[in-house]
Design a protein around this motif. Structure first.
Motif, mmCIF file in Angstrom:
data_model
loop_
_atom_site.group_PDB
_atom_site.id
_atom_site.type_symbol
_atom_site.label_atom_id
_atom_site.label_comp_id
_atom_site.label_asym_id
_atom_site.label_seq_id
_atom_site.Cartn_x
_atom_site.Cartn_y
_atom_site.Cartn_z
ATOM 1 N N VAL A 48 0.857 -1.183 0.000
ATOM 2 C CA VAL A 48 0.000 0.000 0.000
ATOM 3 C C VAL A 48 0.895 1.236 0.000
ATOM 4 C CG1 VAL A 48 -1.813 1.272 1.194
ATOM 5 C CG2 VAL A 48 -1.769 -1.222 1.305
ATOM 6 N N VAL A 49 0.721 2.127 -0.960
ATOM 7 C CA VAL A 49 1.485 3.364 -1.049
ATOM 8 C C VAL A 49 0.560 4.527 -0.711
ATOM 9 C CG1 VAL A 49 2.856 4.867 -2.521
ATOM 10 C CG2 VAL A 49 3.004 2.383 -2.785
ATOM 11 N N VAL A 50 0.971 5.354 0.251
ATOM 12 C CA VAL A 50 0.155 6.474 0.716
ATOM 13 C C VAL A 50 0.901 7.767 0.437
ATOM 14 C CG1 VAL A 50 -1.005 7.516 2.686
ATOM 15 C CG2 VAL A 50 -0.843 5.029 2.512
ATOM 16 N N ASP A 51 0.309 8.643 -0.353
ATOM 17 C CA ASP A 51 0.928 9.904 -0.749
ATOM 18 C C ASP A 51 0.305 11.040 0.063
ATOM 19 O OD1 ASP A 51 1.998 12.131 -1.917
ATOM 20 O OD2 ASP A 51 1.540 11.542 -3.981
ATOM 21 N N VAL A 52 1.099 11.648 0.974
ATOM 22 C CA VAL A 52 0.580 12.709 1.837
ATOM 23 C C VAL A 52 1.012 14.093 1.358
ATOM 24 C CG1 VAL A 52 0.492 11.182 3.836
ATOM 25 C CG2 VAL A 52 2.556 12.549 3.428
ATOM 26 N N SER A 53 1.416 14.185 0.107
ATOM 27 C CA SER A 53 1.869 15.484 -0.392
ATOM 28 C C SER A 53 0.730 16.466 -0.564
ATOM 29 C CB SER A 53 2.625 15.317 -1.717
ATOM 30 O OG SER A 53 1.781 14.734 -2.697
ATOM 31 N N ARG A 387 -7.357 13.431 4.301
ATOM 32 C CA ARG A 387 -7.343 12.133 3.642
ATOM 33 C C ARG A 387 -6.315 12.151 2.502
ATOM 34 N NH1 ARG A 387 -9.365 10.871 7.740
ATOM 35 N NH2 ARG A 387 -11.520 10.200 8.047
ATOM 36 N N PRO A 388 -5.319 11.277 2.545
ATOM 37 C CA PRO A 388 -4.289 11.261 1.498
ATOM 38 C C PRO A 388 -4.693 10.385 0.320
ATOM 39 C CG PRO A 388 -3.728 9.690 3.195
ATOM 40 C CD PRO A 388 -5.020 10.343 3.628
ATOM 41 N N LYS A 389 -3.906 10.466 -0.730
ATOM 42 C CA LYS A 389 -4.068 9.566 -1.864
ATOM 43 C C LYS A 389 -3.501 8.197 -1.493
ATOM 44 C CE LYS A 389 -2.830 8.964 -6.731
ATOM 45 N NZ LYS A 389 -2.036 9.483 -7.864
ATOM 46 N N VAL A 390 -4.266 7.144 -1.788
ATOM 47 C CA VAL A 390 -3.846 5.787 -1.451
ATOM 48 C C VAL A 390 -3.820 4.948 -2.721
ATOM 49 C CG1 VAL A 390 -4.346 3.732 -0.078
ATOM 50 C CG2 VAL A 390 -4.873 6.000 0.848
ATOM 51 N N ASP A 391 -2.675 4.365 -3.032
ATOM 52 C CA ASP A 391 -2.535 3.443 -4.165
ATOM 53 C C ASP A 391 -2.375 2.033 -3.620
ATOM 54 O OD1 ASP A 391 -2.656 5.361 -6.203
ATOM 55 O OD2 ASP A 391 -0.547 5.878 -5.879
ATOM 56 N N ILE A 392 -3.236 1.141 -4.084
ATOM 57 C CA ILE A 392 -3.246 -0.217 -3.595
ATOM 58 C C ILE A 392 -2.834 -1.136 -4.732
ATOM 59 C CG2 ILE A 392 -4.635 -1.970 -2.450
ATOM 60 C CD1 ILE A 392 -6.563 0.772 -2.239
ATOM 61 N N LEU A 393 -1.757 -1.839 -4.561
ATOM 62 C CA LEU A 393 -1.322 -2.744 -5.610
ATOM 63 C C LEU A 393 -2.197 -3.994 -5.623
ATOM 64 C CD1 LEU A 393 2.544 -2.383 -5.393
ATOM 65 C CD2 LEU A 393 0.907 -1.143 -6.798
ATOM 66 N N GLY A 403 -5.444 8.745 7.181
ATOM 67 C CA GLY A 403 -5.501 10.171 7.477
ATOM 68 C C GLY A 403 -4.111 10.691 7.810
ATOM 69 N N TYR A 404 -3.896 11.992 7.612
ATOM 70 C CA TYR A 404 -2.605 12.579 7.959
ATOM 71 C C TYR A 404 -2.793 14.032 8.356
ATOM 72 C CZ TYR A 404 -2.265 15.463 3.745
ATOM 73 O OH TYR A 404 -2.488 16.414 2.784
ATOM 74 N N ASP A 405 -1.825 14.565 9.078
ATOM 75 C CA ASP A 405 -1.703 15.996 9.313
ATOM 76 C C ASP A 405 -0.218 16.310 9.440
ATOM 77 O OD1 ASP A 405 -0.985 15.240 11.914
ATOM 78 O OD2 ASP A 405 -2.962 15.686 12.740
ATOM 79 N N ASP A 406 0.117 17.470 9.972
ATOM 80 C CA ASP A 406 1.523 17.870 10.036
ATOM 81 C C ASP A 406 2.331 16.995 10.992
ATOM 82 O OD1 ASP A 406 3.552 19.843 9.224
ATOM 83 O OD2 ASP A 406 3.567 20.354 11.356
ATOM 84 N N ASP A 407 1.640 16.323 11.930
ATOM 85 C CA ASP A 407 2.335 15.581 12.970
ATOM 86 C C ASP A 407 2.428 14.080 12.723
ATOM 87 O OD1 ASP A 407 2.570 17.929 14.553
ATOM 88 O OD2 ASP A 407 0.487 17.680 15.191
ATOM 89 N N GLN A 408 1.480 13.507 11.980
ATOM 90 C CA GLN A 408 1.377 12.053 11.965
ATOM 91 C C GLN A 408 0.590 11.572 10.752
ATOM 92 O OE1 GLN A 408 -0.869 11.110 15.549
ATOM 93 N NE2 GLN A 408 -2.076 12.957 15.260
ATOM 94 N N VAL A 409 0.657 10.264 10.520
ATOM 95 C CA VAL A 409 -0.155 9.621 9.504
ATOM 96 C C VAL A 409 -0.693 8.337 10.124
ATOM 97 C CG1 VAL A 409 1.827 8.406 8.506
ATOM 98 C CG2 VAL A 409 -0.222 8.750 7.126
#
Length: 650
Positions: A48-53, A387-393, A403-409
């Protein structure tokens, strides 16, 4: 490689429930997945790839959570002490004046005379109220049925709460009971009636719609006499309300009720909220249809789901408290928190001996136990805001709640299969490496303490999920992850969003919610005309209030700072407020200040320190005084969601 049955939901935009469900369909394995196996020998491994950009969705979360339970359960007052950890905002219950099918401890013994109230206030209800207030939970009661002197004879289904024999006198007597049991209690929320499409006359007819409009008008009038600030909610509508009335095939029962209510008094001025019950589906249709009718009558009344359960839980022979049902609750709740028109959702079956109960009572042992439905909602509330972008192989069923914010994911996962699985998470786009990772497991029998996970390169972690288990995974720093939940300062008296009335145009309304779990406001406006606001009180204020303003990415932090104003009201000085702004922009316009009842005596510019997508500042407070602090967001040129952390300091 077998297809894994891990239920995960990737939120990739502000989609409705239907779109959310489609995103969790099975994805069959193919050759490309083989390079991602295995981390644990002999077990399937899923990548699972999670993009928090940048965020894919910005749900308004946390303070919408509530629970519901009827007053037919004797141990209900004790059970609400179980709210201590999960911290719901509201509790929905029923005051069923004409119940012929079961006990009603809030109304025993029968308190009614023809023209007054007998006996003392109900001690069981006082105990329930006290325990709710102790937990900081606001009660919403449904007023259902006529008091005994105005009940029809031979009450039976489907007209289980029939129209009072004298609506005006029934309303007056009900108001006397409210005044006797809630003396001097102002600004309460009352929900009038229950599922009127069948409970009034047995069918969704024009006569039943007319009765409901008359009941609402009469009860509103009498309750406002004893509580001018009361909020009146309408009427626990269900999907059955969408049926057309037989007299006019093109108009639904719901639309007829709205129309007849508007004839008696302007709908937008008289109806403060609409409440909905839903157990057997069509909730998306109910929400959209109700909102369409509210727009027709220029009403900004929010929607309250006063009783809700996923259909798979409510159905007779379904699994009631399992990893599967826990997933269903999270799936629906994630839809509700993303829907700005829904103010709260009260999940049914809070407590009792039934298998559905979040906090199940054992009559033999005389104690309570939390189930997986509770654990899933509690852990969902730990997820960070965006809510970040999630790519599921390829290689498994479903996706992830992330979920993410400045402190954590964080990630919330559900393994409903009969085999253990391994998930390999890789975080992309983080501002810097995370230093620690922790996991909490839960299943039908327990919820574990937080356990450390091995973190590779500050952005990768592998998680082994046993069969029929769920887990919350969090990556961050120790000071964020320890305990996972911030402590609420006891000096804070109340925190909530507020609506602007009077001179403020209700069509120009943003939304603000308060995250009771971690102690921050979330505000969202759609355009420069929108205005959102939140307020909290501080008892015995310290010298300063620290504010950390956070936007979803660094490009939006300047907009977030420029759109926020803060106002401090010393309770001794009535409506006089002192305003603060971080960039020197103008305060709220005069009509908006008037709508709040504010008189601005000073407006100061604050010093701001920016770090990435966070801006920090401090507001001086009158030390030792009791104050209210208001946050407003307005004038933003495009959609903007901000998070504001508050911290009191000396």
């Amino acid at each position: 490689m077998q297809t894994a049955t891990i239920l995960i939901a990737a939120l990739v935009g502000s989609v409705g429930l239907t779109g959310w469900t489609r995103s969790a369909q099975a994805v069959h394995a193919d050759a490309s997945a083989s390079q991602h196996r295995p981390v644990f020998a002999g077990e399937d491994s899923l990548a699972v790839v999670v993009d928090v950009s940048q965020p894919q969705a910005n749900p308004l979360i946390k303070s919408k959570l509530g629970f519901a339970r009827a007053t037919s359960f004797e141990q209900l007052p004790e059970s609400v002490l179980g709210f201590k950890e999960i911290k719901p905002s509201v509790f929905c219950s029923e005051l069923d004046f004409d119940d012929v099918e079961g006990r009603n401890y809030a109304l025993e013994p029968d308190p009614f005379l023809v023209d007054g109230i007998k006996g003392s206030p109900n001690s069981w209800l006082k105990r329930l109220e006290s325990n709710l207030r102790q937990q900081g939970v606001e009660p919403f009661y449904q007023i259902i049925g006529a008091p005994r002197p105005f009940q029809q004879k031979n009450i039976r289904r489907p007209a289980i709460h029939p129209t009072p024999t004298d609506i005006s006198r029934s309303a007056a007597l009900t108001a006397k009971w409210i005044e006797a049991n809630f003396p001097g209690d102002q600004g309460r929320t009352w929900l009038l009636w229950n599922e009127p499409s069948h409970t009034l006359r047995g069918a969704p007819t024009t006569a039943a719609a007319r009765d409901m409009a008359d009941i609402f008008s009469a009860y509103r009038k009498e309750i406002k006499k004893i509580d001018a600030g009361a909020n009146l909610g309408y009427a626990a509508f269900i999907a059955h309300s969408l049926k057309n009335v037989p007299e006019q095939k093109s108009i639904s029962f719901l639309e007829r009720v709205f129309e007849l209510t508007h004839r008696r008094e302007n709908f937008s001025d008289s109806v403060d909220l609409i409440n909905i019950n839903s157990y057997f589906g069509r909730i998306n249709e109910m929400v959209e249809t109700t909102n369409m009718l509210l727009r027709k009558y220029e009403s900004r009344a929010p929607l309250l789901l006063s009783q809700f359960a996923p259909p798979s839980v409510a159905e007779k022979d379904s699994v009631k408290n399992s990893i599967e049902s826990a997933y269903e609750y999270v799936k629906y709740y994630d839809y509700f928190v993303s829907h700005p028109s829904i103010s709260h959702v009260c999940f049914s079956y809070w407590s009792g001996p039934s298998r559905q109960a979040f906090y199940r009572f054992d009559p033999r042992r005389r104690d309570f136990k939390f189930g997986p439905n509770y654990h899933a909602l509690y852990l969902y509330q730990q997820l960070p805001l965006w809510r970040p972008k999630v790519d599921i192989l390829p290689g498994f069923y479903g996706a992830i709640v992330a979920g993410y914010d400045d402190d954590q994911v964080g990630f919330l996962t559900f393994n409903t299969s009969s085999q253990s699985r391994v998930l390999n998470f890789k975080i992309k786009g983080a501002a810097g490496p995370y230093r620690n990772a922790k996991i909490i497991y839960f299943n039908s029998d327990m919820r574990s303490e937080a356990e450390p996970l091995h973190l590779k390169g500050g952005a990768e972690v592998s998680v082994k999920l046993p069969a029929k288990n769920g887990a919350l995974v969090m990556l961050g720093d120790d000071d964020v992850l320890n305990g996972l939940v911030a402590k609420v300062d006891p000096r804070i008296l109340f925190r909530h969003g507020f609506y602007f009335r009077g001179a403020h145009n209700p069509s120009q309304q943003g939304v603000t919610y308060y995250d009771r779990m971690r102690g921050y406001f979330v505000s969202q406006t759609e355009n420069e005309r929108d205005l959102a606001g939140g307020v909290f009180g501080v008892q015995g204020a310290p010298a300063k209030l620290r504010l950390d303003i956070e936007a979803s990415d660094v490009k939006k932090i300047d907009s977030a700072v420029s759109c926020l104003n803060f106002y401090v009201r010393n309770r001794r000085s009535s409506n006089q407020v002192e305003g603060f702004h971080a960039t020197g922009a103008k305060p709220l316009s005069r009509d908006r200040m008037d709508a709040l009842g504010f008189y601005l005596v000073n407006f100061s510019i604050l010093k701001v320190v920016r770090t990435g997508n966070v801006a920090s500042t401090e507001i001086p407070l009158p030390k030792g005084e009791d104050v209210d602090v208001y946050l407003t967001q307005s004038g933003c040129s495009s959609q903007l969601q901000t998070r504001v952390k508050t911290k009191l300091s000396q």
